[in-house]
Every structure is written in C-alpha cells, then in structure tokens.
Motif scaffolding. Structure first.
Motif, mmCIF file in Angstrom:
data_model
loop_
_atom_site.group_PDB
_atom_site.id
_atom_site.type_symbol
_atom_site.label_atom_id
_atom_site.label_comp_id
_atom_site.label_asym_id
_atom_site.label_seq_id
_atom_site.Cartn_x
_atom_site.Cartn_y
_atom_site.Cartn_z
ATOM 1 N N GLU A 272 0.837 -1.208 0.000
ATOM 2 C CA GLU A 272 0.000 0.000 0.000
ATOM 3 C C GLU A 272 0.873 1.259 0.000
ATOM 4 O O GLU A 272 0.594 2.213 -0.732
ATOM 5 C CB GLU A 272 -0.936 -0.019 1.212
ATOM 6 N N ASP A 273 1.926 1.261 0.805
ATOM 7 C CA ASP A 273 2.839 2.412 0.845
ATOM 8 C C ASP A 273 3.535 2.625 -0.494
ATOM 9 O O ASP A 273 3.932 3.757 -0.833
ATOM 10 C CB ASP A 273 3.890 2.220 1.944
ATOM 11 N N ALA A 274 3.686 1.542 -1.254
ATOM 12 C CA ALA A 274 4.344 1.643 -2.565
ATOM 13 C C ALA A 274 3.434 2.228 -3.631
ATOM 14 O O ALA A 274 3.876 2.502 -4.749
ATOM 15 C CB ALA A 274 4.844 0.264 -2.999
ATOM 16 N N GLY A 275 2.141 2.424 -3.296
ATOM 17 C CA GLY A 275 1.243 3.061 -4.248
ATOM 18 C C GLY A 275 -0.017 2.306 -4.595
ATOM 19 O O GLY A 275 -0.792 2.756 -5.454
ATOM 20 N N ALA A 276 -0.273 1.151 -3.928
ATOM 21 C CA ALA A 276 -1.506 0.405 -4.187
ATOM 22 C C ALA A 276 -2.706 1.185 -3.675
ATOM 23 O O ALA A 276 -2.622 1.886 -2.664
ATOM 24 C CB ALA A 276 -1.453 -0.965 -3.521
ATOM 25 N N TYR A 277 -3.831 1.074 -4.364
ATOM 26 C CA TYR A 277 -5.041 1.766 -3.937
ATOM 27 C C TYR A 277 -5.618 1.156 -2.659
ATOM 28 O O TYR A 277 -6.324 1.816 -1.908
ATOM 29 C CB TYR A 277 -6.092 1.714 -5.054
ATOM 30 N N GLY A 278 -5.332 -0.095 -2.419
ATOM 31 C CA GLY A 278 -5.791 -0.793 -1.223
ATOM 32 C C GLY A 278 -5.381 -2.244 -1.347
ATOM 33 O O GLY A 278 -5.268 -2.770 -2.459
ATOM 34 N N VAL A 279 -5.127 -2.914 -0.232
ATOM 35 C CA VAL A 279 -4.649 -4.294 -0.268
ATOM 36 C C VAL A 279 -5.505 -5.146 0.654
ATOM 37 O O VAL A 279 -5.776 -4.768 1.799
ATOM 38 C CB VAL A 279 -3.173 -4.401 0.170
ATOM 39 N N GLY A 280 -5.938 -6.307 0.154
ATOM 40 C CA GLY A 280 -6.745 -7.217 0.953
ATOM 41 C C GLY A 280 -6.153 -8.604 0.989
ATOM 42 O O GLY A 280 -5.238 -8.929 0.229
ATOM 43 N N ILE A 281 -6.688 -9.428 1.884
ATOM 44 C CA ILE A 281 -6.315 -10.832 1.977
ATOM 45 C C ILE A 281 -7.521 -11.673 1.603
ATOM 46 O O ILE A 281 -8.654 -11.337 1.964
ATOM 47 C CB ILE A 281 -5.799 -11.185 3.392
ATOM 48 N N SER A 282 -7.311 -12.728 0.832
ATOM 49 C CA SER A 282 -8.401 -13.610 0.432
ATOM 50 C C SER A 282 -8.511 -14.772 1.413
ATOM 51 O O SER A 282 -7.535 -15.501 1.624
ATOM 52 C CB SER A 282 -8.159 -14.157 -0.975
ATOM 53 N N SER A 283 -9.688 -14.919 2.023
ATOM 54 C CA SER A 283 -9.893 -15.938 3.058
ATOM 55 C C SER A 283 -8.817 -15.796 4.126
ATOM 56 O O SER A 283 -8.559 -14.710 4.607
ATOM 57 C CB SER A 283 -9.912 -17.337 2.441
ATOM 58 N N PHE A 284 -8.142 -16.900 4.466
ATOM 59 C CA PHE A 284 -7.065 -16.858 5.454
ATOM 60 C C PHE A 284 -5.700 -16.631 4.804
ATOM 61 O O PHE A 284 -4.673 -16.728 5.456
ATOM 62 C CB PHE A 284 -7.017 -18.172 6.246
ATOM 63 N N GLY A 285 -5.697 -16.342 3.486
ATOM 64 C CA GLY A 285 -4.440 -16.139 2.800
ATOM 65 C C GLY A 285 -3.789 -17.465 2.432
ATOM 66 O O GLY A 285 -4.381 -18.523 2.588
ATOM 67 N N PRO A 286 -2.543 -17.391 1.929
ATOM 68 C CA PRO A 286 -1.665 -16.224 1.839
ATOM 69 C C PRO A 286 -1.895 -15.318 0.625
ATOM 70 O O PRO A 286 -1.121 -14.391 0.412
ATOM 71 C CB PRO A 286 -0.278 -16.868 1.768
ATOM 72 N N VAL A 287 -2.935 -15.606 -0.180
ATOM 73 C CA VAL A 287 -3.191 -14.761 -1.344
ATOM 74 C C VAL A 287 -3.561 -13.345 -0.897
ATOM 75 O O VAL A 287 -4.516 -13.142 -0.143
ATOM 76 C CB VAL A 287 -4.326 -15.346 -2.213
ATOM 77 N N LEU A 288 -2.781 -12.372 -1.371
ATOM 78 C CA LEU A 288 -3.074 -10.956 -1.183
ATOM 79 C C LEU A 288 -3.455 -10.384 -2.544
ATOM 80 O O LEU A 288 -3.001 -10.881 -3.578
ATOM 81 C CB LEU A 288 -1.855 -10.216 -0.632
ATOM 82 N N TYR A 289 -4.258 -9.329 -2.543
ATOM 83 C CA TYR A 289 -4.712 -8.790 -3.820
ATOM 84 C C TYR A 289 -4.881 -7.275 -3.751
ATOM 85 O O TYR A 289 -5.088 -6.695 -2.678
ATOM 86 C CB TYR A 289 -6.046 -9.429 -4.232
ATOM 87 N N THR A 290 -4.777 -6.640 -4.907
ATOM 88 C CA THR A 290 -5.097 -5.227 -5.066
ATOM 89 C C THR A 290 -5.574 -5.003 -6.486
ATOM 90 O O THR A 290 -5.299 -5.818 -7.385
ATOM 91 C CB THR A 290 -3.892 -4.328 -4.751
ATOM 92 N N VAL A 291 -6.308 -3.927 -6.700
ATOM 93 C CA VAL A 291 -6.740 -3.551 -8.051
ATOM 94 C C VAL A 291 -5.893 -2.361 -8.512
ATOM 95 O O VAL A 291 -5.499 -1.520 -7.706
ATOM 96 C CB VAL A 291 -8.235 -3.183 -8.085
ATOM 97 N N PHE A 292 -5.601 -2.319 -9.812
ATOM 98 C CA PHE A 292 -4.797 -1.200 -10.318
ATOM 99 C C PHE A 292 -5.191 -0.875 -11.749
ATOM 100 O O PHE A 292 -5.880 -1.656 -12.422
ATOM 101 C CB PHE A 292 -3.301 -1.507 -10.201
ATOM 102 N N ASP A 293 -4.744 0.292 -12.208
ATOM 103 C CA ASP A 293 -5.003 0.725 -13.576
ATOM 104 C C ASP A 293 -3.733 1.328 -14.158
ATOM 105 O O ASP A 293 -2.639 1.176 -13.568
ATOM 106 C CB ASP A 293 -6.176 1.716 -13.622
ATOM 107 N N GLU A 294 -3.841 2.015 -15.276
ATOM 108 C CA GLU A 294 -2.657 2.565 -15.935
ATOM 109 C C GLU A 294 -1.941 3.589 -15.063
ATOM 110 O O GLU A 294 -0.726 3.750 -15.151
ATOM 111 C CB GLU A 294 -3.057 3.227 -17.264
#
Length: 327
Positions: A272-294
């Motif tokens: 998130e500090d690197a510029g992600a709009y927001g970061v979430g965890i899927s279920s108990f993880g370890p998959v993390l995800y964020t949405v981004f554009d150009e």
C-alpha cells in the motif's frame, strides 16, 4: 469433456455474530486466472484419476486425489448412476491459499458427471450434494456466474453455529447480488511464501473459539459493503474501491484473521505504501490482492520487489462468466 472453473478471491465474510437472525454472508470475485481444468471420460465402473504433466504441485495433487473421488462418489450415489468415470487433472491452483480450490474441485467433478449423464442441475444444488458452500456462497456462485458476488449467508434456524464451509452441513448461501466487474481494472495477486496454510481443524477452531464477532463490527462491515464498496464498484471509482478493500481489513472477520496471524500485515502495508489503492487478503491467505489501472501499474514491479524471489506475483483480471464446458 473438459470443464474450466475460475479461481476466486474471498474479500470478506459479513456477519459472524448472528444477532440479526442471519449468519455468514460474504463478498468475492471470480478471476480469469488461475483456472481449474478437469477432463472426464466415461467408463464401465469405478472412479479413477490421473494427472497431466502440467500438474506438479504436490499439495494440489494430494487435494485432488482426496476430493475428486469423494465428490464423484457422492454425486454417483445421489443420482444412482450406473457408470464409471476417469478424470484427468490438467491445471490446478494452490490449495488452502485463498483461491477456493476445494469448492471448484468438488463442484467441477460433480458438474462433469451430471453433464455426461444428461442431468440438468444448478451449481447451488451440486454444492449441497458434494458438501460445499456451507458457510460462504462465493465459490458456488463464482463457479456458476463469475463476476462480483454478494451472498446473504444463512438463516440461523438452518445454521445455528459458526463453522467454515468445509465443516458445515448447511446448504449453500443465498445469492443477494451479482455484478459485472470492470474489464479494464487489473488485479494484482501476491502470494508470500508461508510455512503453513490455515485449513482443517485449525480453521474450525478459529470459527468456534473466536466467534461471535462484535455486533458493532458486523454493522461496520455491512455499511462498508452496502454504502461504499458496491457503489464505488458501480461508479467504477477504482481508487475509492481500493480504499474500501483496506478498510475492510480493519473490522469484522478480516480483522480477526489479522489478529491471529499478523505476519501478512507488514507486506500489505508495504504494498500500500508503494502506491496500491488498497490491499486485501483472500480468506485466510496467503493470497493478497489489489486492483490497479494505468495510473499506478508501477505497483506490479514494486510488489515483486516486496514479495521477493520465494513468493509469487502475477497479474490477472476478473472473469465475468462462470465455468465453461468443452465437449
């Protein structure tokens, strides 16, 4: 006959309190990659299984070896089918990681059998037959419909206790809404290396020992989803949608997950500090995800640096349709 079923991210459970006469509920999203790809060939009797050379994940092989025969036998027994089936696994995704592999494996197996035998049936009913969807309906409905899913959980009369999907005997959750996810929003998946995945009895213990979640946090989660996340999705406001993802990490079941295992939080904050709009965890993880554009696609390389060589980072997008079958 071959079925292709999308992975999903499970963004949040909604109500692990039950004071308002319902329990569970959740939101999640189908992904175009990775896919679970399974082939079936009809035989005279029995259930057999093989793996294509493209499958080399030992944990995935173990999971498929357990869940495909189990789901097949339940389906064969339920419909009193006098036939055998040989399955070939062509592609999988990591089990117990947040992609929803258990539901996709079981329901895909059942779908191939019913399709082979000419039986028309909905995925929700198949999920019930093979024992999936007893907590979350996200896997069932992303399998069937794709897109962004909101499910309404269960009446507490039908499911009075707190249990994960794999341990619950309840019927799959009720679908509230399904939305198209913007095709031009890219999804970044980051999977840090971990030594242990949350599953089985450990997962059951979390639900039984740590629930109910405080009522006020359930109310916060509900408000964030209804009045923030969904409207921002419909308005295609990717930055505010990302903000909602991060806010959902601070309350409800997501907050509980992070309190039990805080190891993901520094990585999420760094992304998130690197510029992600927001970061979430899927279920108990370890998959993390964020949405981004150009505007912030630089986040891909930044995340690769943060995750390091031992983890996995890749770009995907939403899948706005469910499973496909090739005959």
């Amino acid at each position: 006959m071959i079925i292709k079923a999308p992975a999903r991210i499970h963004m949040s459970l909604i109500d692990l309190n039950g004071s308002y006469k319902r329990i569970d509920g959740g939101i999640g999203l189908a992904l175009s990659e990775p896919q679970f790809i399974l082939e079936v060939q009809q035989t005279e009797s029995g259930v057999t299984l093989e793996f294509a050379d493209t499958v080399d994940d030992e944990e995935a092989i173990v999971e498929c070896s357990l869940k495909i025969p189990e789901a097949a036998e339940k389906t064969i027994s339920h419909f009193n089918i006098d036939s055998g089936f040989h399955f070939i696994v062509h592609q999988t995704y990591p089990p117990h990681s947040g992609f929803g592999s258990g539901t996709q494996i079981a329901v895909s197996t059942a779908h191939l059998i019913t399709e082979t035998m000419g039986i028309e049936i909905e995925s929700r009913e198949l999920s019930s037959i093979v024992g999936r969807g007893g907590t979350s309906g996200i896997g069932t409905f992303t399998h069937d419909l794709g897109g962004f899913i909101v499910d309404g959980g269960h009446n507490i009369k039908d499911k009075p206790g707190f249990l994960p999907s794999g341990a619950s005997k309840a019927k799959p959750a009720t679908l509230i809404a399904r939305y198209e996810f913007p095709e031009d929003w890219k999804i970044l998946i980051a999977i840090p290396k971990v030594n242990k995945h949350m599953n089985g009895e450990d997962e059951v213990n979390v639900f039984q020992d740590c629930c109910p979640i405080p009522k006020e946090e359930v109310e916060q989660v509900s408000h964030l989803i209804l009045m923030n996340l969904i409207p921002f999705l419909l308005e295609k406001d990717i930055k505010e949608f990302g903000w909602c993802i991060s806010e959902l990490q601070k309350v409800g079941f997501n907050k509980l997950e992070h309190s039990l295992d805080a190891s993901f939080l520094p990585t999420m904050k760094a992304i998130e500090d690197a510029g992600a709009y927001g970061v979430g965890i899927s279920s108990f993880g370890p998959v993390l995800y964020t949405v981004f554009d150009e505007e912030n696609e630089f986040i891909v390389e930044k995340t690769k640096e943060i995750i390091g060589d031992e983890g996995t980072v890749f770009v995907t997008k939403a899948q706005n349709h469910g499973f496909t079958i090739e005959k």
